[in-house]
Design an enzyme around this catalytic site. Structure first.
Site, short mmCIF file in Angstrom:
data_model
loop_
_atom_site.label_atom_id
_atom_site.label_comp_id
_atom_site.label_asym_id
_atom_site.label_seq_id
_atom_site.Cartn_x
_atom_site.Cartn_y
_atom_site.Cartn_z
N VAL A 64 -23.10 114.62 -13.26
CA VAL A 64 -23.11 114.22 -11.86
C VAL A 64 -24.52 114.31 -11.28
O VAL A 64 -24.96 113.43 -10.54
CB VAL A 64 -22.13 115.07 -11.04
CG1 VAL A 64 -22.10 114.61 -9.57
CG2 VAL A 64 -20.73 114.99 -11.63
N TYR A 65 -25.24 115.35 -11.65
CA TYR A 65 -26.61 115.51 -11.17
C TYR A 65 -27.49 114.36 -11.66
O TYR A 65 -28.19 113.71 -10.88
CB TYR A 65 -27.17 116.84 -11.64
CG TYR A 65 -28.56 117.13 -11.12
CD1 TYR A 65 -28.79 117.32 -9.77
CD2 TYR A 65 -29.64 117.21 -12.00
CE1 TYR A 65 -30.07 117.58 -9.29
CE2 TYR A 65 -30.92 117.48 -11.53
CZ TYR A 65 -31.13 117.66 -10.18
OH TYR A 65 -32.39 117.91 -9.70
N GLY A 66 -27.44 114.08 -12.97
CA GLY A 66 -28.24 112.99 -13.52
C GLY A 66 -27.86 111.65 -12.92
O GLY A 66 -28.72 110.82 -12.61
#
Length: 273
Positions: free
Chosen positions: A166-168
């Site tokens: 999700v961060y990437g």
């Protein structure tokens, strides 16, 4: 819950240059606020911690600082700051606020996934939307979205780095959003940049329980230096630690080649033998 106060007066910017910086109480956001204050900007600084916001304002008596305590993981926080973006004559918006939550997707609690998407996708989108109309009308303005080199790490094999799905994905969104918006605003006097640092010496990773003290890290101040110089150079994608800018150009060319290589015909490799 959110709060908004001025450290001096209660009117619009008087310096002629007004910057709003989110996540301004530490790390890259703090470094942006420090640099812009030194460059003569009036500031609107946004963060979750009211005490840190007030400390920044008190330590910059020569700068006109409006402090806004707001949580950008909430709809109320986003609405508060978007209202300021729409109402104030911003010359610069720095979408820096962030959370990480490094863990495999199946292990990522739903509330943490939602928090990340709110802070790194929804907030920058809605704050930029609120600010950009006024910038276009005034014929000047700058939007800086703080992402990271993890935005380019999607094709990496599992053995190379821990997955931060999700961060990437949120950082990759900021790259594409910035590139597309820069094209949309071409010729309007409004510039858009996405800055993509690598590992930076801030509290960011420590809050995730990661000890990176033994790893070489760039300073937040150097990230800001690269971003501001990159704006002077006309860069939409600024990668402070990438020496060969041709690598970024190659990524862009490859993306456009793939986009332009599409057809209405089914590709040969998908046809049955």
């Amino acid at each position: 819950m959110s709060m908004s106060t001025y450290s001096t007066a209660e009117t619009a910017a008087v310096s002629g240059r007004l910057a709003l910086v989110t996540g301004a109480t530490s790390g890259i956001g703090r470094a942006f606020a420090e640099r812009l204050a030194a460059d003569g900007y009036d500031l609107v600084i946004v963060g979750r911690r009211k005490d840190r916001l007030e400390e920044f304002a008190a330590s910059h008596p020569g700068t006109r600082v409006r402090t806004v305590a707001a949580d950008l993981s909430t709809a109320a926080g986003i609405d508060t700051v978007a209202g300021i973006c729409a109402a104030e004559p911003l010359t610069m918006l720095v979408n820096n606020a962030g959370v990480a939550h490094y863990m495999p997707l199946a292990d990522l609690p739903a509330e943490k996934a939602a928090e990340l998407v709110h802070v790194k996708v929804l907030a920058p989108t809605l704050l930029t939307r609120a600010a950009v109309g006024g910038m276009q009308e005034r014929g000047r303005g700058t939007v800086v979205n703080v992402a990271g080199m993890i935005a380019f790490s999607g094709p990496a094999p599992h053995s190379q780095l821990p997955r931060r799905v999700v961060y990437g994905g949120s950082l990759a969104y900021l790259v594409t959003m910035s590139q597309t918006l820069a094209a949309e605003l071409d010729g309007t006097g409004v510039a858009v940049q996405v800055v993509c640092p690598g590992v930076v010496a801030t509290e960011f990773h420590e809050r995730q329980g990661l000890d990176l003290s033994g790893i070489p890290r760039m300073t937040a101040e150097d990230v800001v230096t690269a971003s501001l110089r990159g704006l002077e150079l006309g860069e939409t994608v600024c990668a402070p630690g990438v020496e060969d800018a041709g690598l970024l150009d190659a990524v862009s060319r490859a993306d456009l080649a793939a986009f332009g290589g599409q057809s209405t015909e089914l590709a040969t490799r998908y046809r049955t033998a």
